[in-house]
Write a protein that holds these residues in place. Structure first.
Motif, PDB file in Angstrom:
ATOM      1  N   PHE A 191       2.977  14.170   0.846  1.00  0.00           N
ATOM      2  CA  PHE A 191       4.402  14.444   0.981  1.00  0.00           C
ATOM      3  C   PHE A 191       4.902  15.477  -0.011  1.00  0.00           C
ATOM      4  O   PHE A 191       5.911  16.131   0.219  1.00  0.00           O
ATOM      5  N   ILE A 195      -1.509   9.724  -1.015  1.00  0.00           N
ATOM      6  CA  ILE A 195      -0.302   9.552  -0.204  1.00  0.00           C
ATOM      7  C   ILE A 195       0.798  10.430  -0.761  1.00  0.00           C
ATOM      8  O   ILE A 195       1.438  11.197  -0.044  1.00  0.00           O
ATOM      9  N   ALA A 196       1.000  10.344  -2.052  1.00  0.00           N
ATOM     10  CA  ALA A 196       2.029  11.158  -2.687  1.00  0.00           C
ATOM     11  C   ALA A 196       1.757  12.642  -2.462  1.00  0.00           C
ATOM     12  O   ALA A 196       2.664  13.419  -2.167  1.00  0.00           O
ATOM     13  N   VAL A 206       0.836  -1.208   0.000  1.00  0.00           N
ATOM     14  CA  VAL A 206       0.000   0.000   0.000  1.00  0.00           C
ATOM     15  C   VAL A 206       0.870   1.256   0.000  1.00  0.00           C
ATOM     16  O   VAL A 206       0.623   2.195  -0.759  1.00  0.00           O
ATOM     17  N   ALA A 207       1.888   1.247   0.849  1.00  0.00           N
ATOM     18  CA  ALA A 207       2.754   2.415   0.967  1.00  0.00           C
ATOM     19  C   ALA A 207       3.546   2.635  -0.319  1.00  0.00           C
ATOM     20  O   ALA A 207       3.701   3.771  -0.781  1.00  0.00           O
ATOM     21  N   ASP A 246      -3.447   6.083  -3.610  1.00  0.00           N
ATOM     22  CA  ASP A 246      -2.017   6.210  -3.824  1.00  0.00           C
ATOM     23  C   ASP A 246      -1.641   7.649  -4.115  1.00  0.00           C
ATOM     24  O   ASP A 246      -0.657   8.176  -3.599  1.00  0.00           O
ATOM     25  N   GLN A 269       2.817   1.994  -3.317  1.00  0.00           N
ATOM     26  CA  GLN A 269       2.000   2.593  -4.373  1.00  0.00           C
ATOM     27  C   GLN A 269       2.025   4.112  -4.273  1.00  0.00           C
ATOM     28  O   GLN A 269       1.881   4.814  -5.264  1.00  0.00           O
ATOM     29  N   GLY A 270       2.202   4.610  -3.077  1.00  0.00           N
ATOM     30  CA  GLY A 270       2.252   6.060  -2.893  1.00  0.00           C
ATOM     31  C   GLY A 270       3.686   6.564  -2.892  1.00  0.00           C
ATOM     32  O   GLY A 270       3.939   7.719  -2.577  1.00  0.00           O
ATOM     33  N   GLY A 271       4.629   5.694  -3.216  1.00  0.00           N
ATOM     34  CA  GLY A 271       6.020   6.119  -3.300  1.00  0.00           C
ATOM     35  C   GLY A 271       6.752   6.115  -1.970  1.00  0.00           C
ATOM     36  O   GLY A 271       7.882   6.594  -1.866  1.00  0.00           O
TER      37      GLY A 271
END
Lengths: 170, 170
Positions: B12, B8-9, A138-139, B5, A141-143
DNA sequence: ACCCGGATGTAATAAAGTAACGCCTTGGCG
DNA sequence: CGCCAAGGCGTTACTTTATTACATCCGGGT
């Protein structure tokens, strides 16, 4: 795998605890010797104290025990011993509880998931690999690159659940 | 799902932070009204303070800010406001950090997994459902019934990773 | 006006964790 | 053996985090 299903159940079930404590302590001494680390009296005693139950103990709880047995009575005594044990994979720190528990499966997966029973307060270690994998995915996927994970579950163990509702198990 | 996703990006990445703060605050007021809870000045200001960054703030950090603005200067002032926000799903407590962060996705999954960047210290929320499911499964095999879960990952976010090694991304 | 519950504020204290320093032991080496 | 360096242990003192207990205030209902 740090802990099989049976082992989780065994943690919470009544059992001869001296036996598992002894086994872990022996393994610990051996592992430390390999690493050139010293299992000094305070450290050994600290581990024994943690091993006396499957519960997590606060640093000050451990300190009281140590002090009563002639070791130092200032916080760093306990914190240093505990930190040593954690660093060498012989104990774990539980973030939710600000407390420490002996590692019952040293040498396997050093970052297990913890199952904390809200009734008997015992703590079991569960295989974290599949959980960590899900999280990493999961993480990712968000980089985000996961380095260390804390996984702690609060709930009710089988033994306590059975006591709460002795006939509702089936 | 608490966070895609992209979200999340987005947490940051550099962005106009006033916008996401504003959006959350509006939603918060509305949700609280539904529940009959009161978003009093201290509580509102506390949430605003948390929303000013994507970082987690310690209770005393929040307290200093509140005190400087004319609110009370004793710990319970901050702890009470923070506890209120947590209970109403508007903020989260990060166990590893002894700190609090605004919830950026109120109303969705109130127990997300947290991704904490060790470099910029920002905190993102990730979908915990698959992770929780994996844990519940492992625990259930051992007879343990999971009730509440703490999942926190420490690592490096995409933005910081790119800065550390600007050309190693590909 | 009166009362009530919840929200605020305070002081005081508990609990958890760290920094800094000195002494002592252990183990290597001339 | 005598010496030294490193690590371990103990202490004092302090910081950070969190809670208990109690007085006061504010808003709504009667």
């Amino acid at each position: 795998m740090p802990q099989t299903d049976d082992q989780i159940a065994a943690t919470f079930a009544p059992h001869d605890h001296r036996e598992c404590a002894h086994r872990v302590l022996d393994e610990a001494a051996e592992r430390l010797a390999d690493q050139g680390a010293r299992l000094t009296p305070v450290r050994r005693r600290t581990l024994e104290i943690l091993l006396e139950s499957h519960r997590a103990l606060g640093a000050y709880e451990v300190l009281d025990r140590l002090a009563a047995e002639g070791f130092g009575r200032q916080p760093p005594v306990a914190y240093r011993a505990l930190e040593f044990l954690v660093q060498h994979g012989l104990a774990h720190r539980l973030q939710r509880l600000n407390a420490f528990a002996a590692c019952l499966h040293p040498g396997h997966d050093h970052h297990p998931a913890f199952l904390i029973c809200r009734s008997c307060h015992k703590v079991a270690e569960a295989a974290a690999a599949p959980v960590r994998e899900a999280l990493t995915h999961v993480a990712g996927q968000g980089g985000f690159r996961v380095e260390r994970v804390t996984i702690e579950a609060l709930g009710l163990c089988a033994t306590c659940a059975a006591e709460d509702a002795p006939d509702s198990t089936a």
